[in-house]
Design a protein around this motif. Structure first.
Motif, PDB file in Angstrom:
ATOM      1  N   GLY A   1      55.426 101.979  58.117  1.00  0.00           N
ATOM      2  CA  GLY A   1      55.678 100.680  57.495  1.00  0.00           C
ATOM      3  C   GLY A   1      55.890 100.783  55.999  1.00  0.00           C
ATOM      4  N   ARG A   2      55.211 101.707  55.353  1.00  0.00           N
ATOM      5  CA  ARG A   2      55.344 101.865  53.902  1.00  0.00           C
ATOM      6  C   ARG A   2      56.609 102.629  53.533  1.00  0.00           C
ATOM      7  N   HIS A   3      56.979 103.595  54.339  1.00  0.00           N
ATOM      8  CA  HIS A   3      58.088 104.482  53.979  1.00  0.00           C
ATOM      9  C   HIS A   3      59.426 104.089  54.600  1.00  0.00           C
ATOM     10  N   CYS A   4      59.400 103.396  55.715  1.00  0.00           N
ATOM     11  CA  CYS A   4      60.651 103.158  56.454  1.00  0.00           C
ATOM     12  C   CYS A   4      60.953 101.684  56.684  1.00  0.00           C
ATOM     13  N   GLY A   5      60.280 100.822  55.977  1.00  0.00           N
ATOM     14  CA  GLY A   5      60.587  99.403  56.118  1.00  0.00           C
ATOM     15  C   GLY A   5      59.725  98.755  57.180  1.00  0.00           C
ATOM     16  N   ARG A   6      59.212  97.588  56.882  1.00  0.00           N
ATOM     17  CA  ARG A   6      58.363  96.863  57.817  1.00  0.00           C
ATOM     18  C   ARG A   6      59.147  95.688  58.396  1.00  0.00           C
ATOM     19  N   ARG A   7      59.407  95.752  59.696  1.00  0.00           N
ATOM     20  CA  ARG A   7      60.066  94.668  60.428  1.00  0.00           C
ATOM     21  C   ARG A   7      61.489  94.393  59.937  1.00  0.00           C
ATOM     22  N   ARG A   8      62.107  95.373  59.359  1.00  0.00           N
ATOM     23  CA  ARG A   8      63.492  95.236  58.922  1.00  0.00           C
ATOM     24  C   ARG A   8      64.435  95.478  60.095  1.00  0.00           C
ATOM     25  N   ALA A   9      65.470  94.671  60.212  1.00  0.00           N
ATOM     26  CA  ALA A   9      66.419  94.828  61.320  1.00  0.00           C
ATOM     27  C   ALA A   9      67.189  96.133  61.172  1.00  0.00           C
ATOM     28  N   LEU A  10      67.369  96.812  62.294  1.00  0.00           N
ATOM     29  CA  LEU A  10      68.117  98.065  62.291  1.00  0.00           C
ATOM     30  C   LEU A  10      69.565  97.844  62.673  1.00  0.00           C
ATOM     31  N   ASP A  11      69.803  96.970  63.633  1.00  0.00           N
ATOM     32  CA  ASP A  11      71.172  96.723  64.086  1.00  0.00           C
ATOM     33  C   ASP A  11      71.290  95.299  64.600  1.00  0.00           C
ATOM     34  N   ALA A  12      72.505  94.926  64.978  1.00  0.00           N
ATOM     35  CA  ALA A  12      72.769  93.567  65.446  1.00  0.00           C
ATOM     36  C   ALA A  12      72.123  93.289  66.797  1.00  0.00           C
ATOM     37  N   GLY A  13      71.700  94.331  67.492  1.00  0.00           N
ATOM     38  CA  GLY A  13      71.074  94.160  68.793  1.00  0.00           C
ATOM     39  C   GLY A  13      69.617  93.745  68.728  1.00  0.00           C
ATOM     40  N   GLY A  14      69.076  93.590  67.536  1.00  0.00           N
ATOM     41  CA  GLY A  14      67.713  93.129  67.383  1.00  0.00           C
ATOM     42  C   GLY A  14      66.684  94.227  67.253  1.00  0.00           C
ATOM     43  N   ARG A  15      67.095  95.485  67.295  1.00  0.00           N
ATOM     44  CA  ARG A  15      66.131  96.574  67.123  1.00  0.00           C
ATOM     45  C   ARG A  15      65.626  96.601  65.685  1.00  0.00           C
ATOM     46  N   ARG A  16      64.372  97.026  65.527  1.00  0.00           N
ATOM     47  CA  ARG A  16      63.762  97.080  64.212  1.00  0.00           C
ATOM     48  C   ARG A  16      63.703  98.508  63.715  1.00  0.00           C
ATOM     49  N   LEU A  17      63.854  98.657  62.409  1.00  0.00           N
ATOM     50  CA  LEU A  17      63.857  99.976  61.794  1.00  0.00           C
ATOM     51  C   LEU A  17      62.524 100.685  61.997  1.00  0.00           C
ATOM     52  N   ASP A  18      61.412  99.970  61.830  1.00  0.00           N
ATOM     53  CA  ASP A  18      60.118 100.632  61.985  1.00  0.00           C
ATOM     54  C   ASP A  18      59.882 101.072  63.423  1.00  0.00           C
ATOM     55  N   ASP A  19      60.332 100.280  64.399  1.00  0.00           N
ATOM     56  CA  ASP A  19      60.234 100.696  65.798  1.00  0.00           C
ATOM     57  C   ASP A  19      60.989 102.002  66.025  1.00  0.00           C
ATOM     58  N   ALA A  20      62.213 102.070  65.504  1.00  0.00           N
ATOM     59  CA  ALA A  20      63.045 103.256  65.709  1.00  0.00           C
ATOM     60  C   ALA A  20      62.422 104.481  65.062  1.00  0.00           C
ATOM     61  N   CYS A  21      61.879 104.327  63.862  1.00  0.00           N
ATOM     62  CA  CYS A  21      61.276 105.472  63.172  1.00  0.00           C
ATOM     63  C   CYS A  21      60.029 105.952  63.899  1.00  0.00           C
ATOM     64  N   ARG A  22      59.241 105.032  64.398  1.00  0.00           N
ATOM     65  CA  ARG A  22      58.056 105.443  65.162  1.00  0.00           C
ATOM     66  C   ARG A  22      58.461 106.120  66.470  1.00  0.00           C
ATOM     67  N   ALA A  23      59.517 105.628  67.107  1.00  0.00           N
ATOM     68  CA  ALA A  23      60.005 106.287  68.321  1.00  0.00           C
ATOM     69  C   ALA A  23      60.475 107.704  68.021  1.00  0.00           C
TER      70      ALA A  23
ATOM     71  N   GLU B   1      52.228  98.762  65.238  1.00  0.00           N
ATOM     72  CA  GLU B   1      52.087 100.045  65.924  1.00  0.00           C
ATOM     73  C   GLU B   1      52.041  99.840  67.434  1.00  0.00           C
ATOM     74  N   ARG B   2      51.357  98.806  67.880  1.00  0.00           N
ATOM     75  CA  ARG B   2      51.284  98.533  69.319  1.00  0.00           C
ATOM     76  C   ARG B   2      52.664  98.164  69.868  1.00  0.00           C
ATOM     77  N   ARG B   3      53.364  97.348  69.125  1.00  0.00           N
ATOM     78  CA  ARG B   3      54.714  96.989  69.548  1.00  0.00           C
ATOM     79  C   ARG B   3      55.580  98.238  69.676  1.00  0.00           C
ATOM     80  N   ALA B   4      55.492  99.133  68.703  1.00  0.00           N
ATOM     81  CA  ALA B   4      56.310 100.340  68.720  1.00  0.00           C
ATOM     82  C   ALA B   4      56.004 101.203  69.942  1.00  0.00           C
ATOM     83  N   VAL B   5      54.726 101.310  70.294  1.00  0.00           N
ATOM     84  CA  VAL B   5      54.356 102.080  71.484  1.00  0.00           C
ATOM     85  C   VAL B   5      54.982 101.474  72.727  1.00  0.00           C
ATOM     86  N   LEU B   6      54.861 100.164  72.880  1.00  0.00           N
ATOM     87  CA  LEU B   6      55.424  99.495  74.056  1.00  0.00           C
ATOM     88  C   LEU B   6      56.943  99.646  74.106  1.00  0.00           C
ATOM     89  N   LYS B   7      57.581  99.533  72.959  1.00  0.00           N
ATOM     90  CA  LYS B   7      59.030  99.658  72.910  1.00  0.00           C
ATOM     91  C   LYS B   7      59.495 101.074  73.238  1.00  0.00           C
TER      92      LYS B   7
END
Length: 237
Positions: A44-66, A91-97
């Motif tokens: 969240g500190r280094h890669c953006g918190r809840r920032r959109a990654l693409d038009a499909g609704g994916r989040r940057l922090d989710d992608a980085c954690r994946a 973090e929980r959301r990222a795990v589920l995603k």
């Protein structure tokens, strides 16, 4: 259509310094999978918190954690459990995603279902939406799936976020949602977004709702419902 590679997308949007941190973090995760427990919150500190990654609704922090999870090797179930239970909402959301991409590293396809059930026991819309994604949508038993959809509707999570909704929605779920529509309309509350996706295959229920003065059935539903009901032998004017 194959989804774009998250690493390519991340490289396109992360500033050089943050991308360098992520690459070092992935190397560390590859060498020591348990290090991800410390690295996960730092995303969240280094890669953006809840920032959109693409038009499909994916989040940057989710992608980085994946990507951190992708960098690890070996069985992953215990690590996922620790990350989920020790983490915050993000973090929980990222795990589920991330669960669908980790299937081949789980002892069984449904092995992480306990995490989905845990999210569904809460009321956080962020976690509810993640819980009914592709992993939960595929592995929840039918009764749990129905209750999950209803809970999303009550929590304001768009039902269009529920994976496999059209494939798994049955008559019982349609009746449950029709009852919810009637109750919310009587109370003057907005209807859950996407409810008509389920009710589309049950035109007789739509006709019953249209007969209720409190319910505002969309105009397009008033057009197709009688026609489809006649086709299916369910009545309709």
């Amino acid at each position: 259509m194959t989804a774009p590679d998250p690493l390519s997308l991340v490289r396109d949007v992360l500033p050089p310094a943050d991308l360098a941190w992520l690459e070092k973090a992935r190397a560390r995760a590859a060498a020591d999978p348990r290090s991800v427990i410390l690295l996960f919150p730092a995303v969240g500190r280094h890669c953006g918190r809840r920032r959109a990654l693409d038009a499909g609704g994916r989040r940057l922090d989710d992608a980085c954690r994946a990507l951190l999870l992708d960098a690890t090797t070996g069985p992953v179930l215990d690590l996922l459990g620790d990350l989920y239970h020790d983490g915050g909402v993000d973090e929980r959301r990222a795990v589920l995603k991330a669960l669908p991409r980790l299937l081949d590293r789980l002892p069984a396809e449904s092995a992480a279902l306990a995490l989905v059930h845990d999210a569904l026991r809460g009321d956080d819309p962020v976690l509810l939406e993640a819980a009914v994604g592709p992993y939960g949508g595929r592995h929840l038993d039918q009764d749990s799936f129905r209750r999950a959809v209803l809970k999303c509707a009550l929590a304001g999570v768009p039902l269009t976020a529920v994976a496999t909704l059209r494939e798994r929605a049955d008559r019982t779920l349609a009746r449950m949602l029709a009852g919810l529509v009637r109750d919310r309309a009587a109370a003057g509350l907005d209807l859950p977004e996407g409810v008509w996706v389920v009710l589309h295959d049950h035109p007789d229920l739509v006709l019953d709702l249209d007969a209720d003065e409190a319910v505002r059935v969309p105009g397009e539903a008033r057009t197709w419902a009688p026609r489809l009901a006649r086709t299916l032998g369910m009545g309709g004017a």
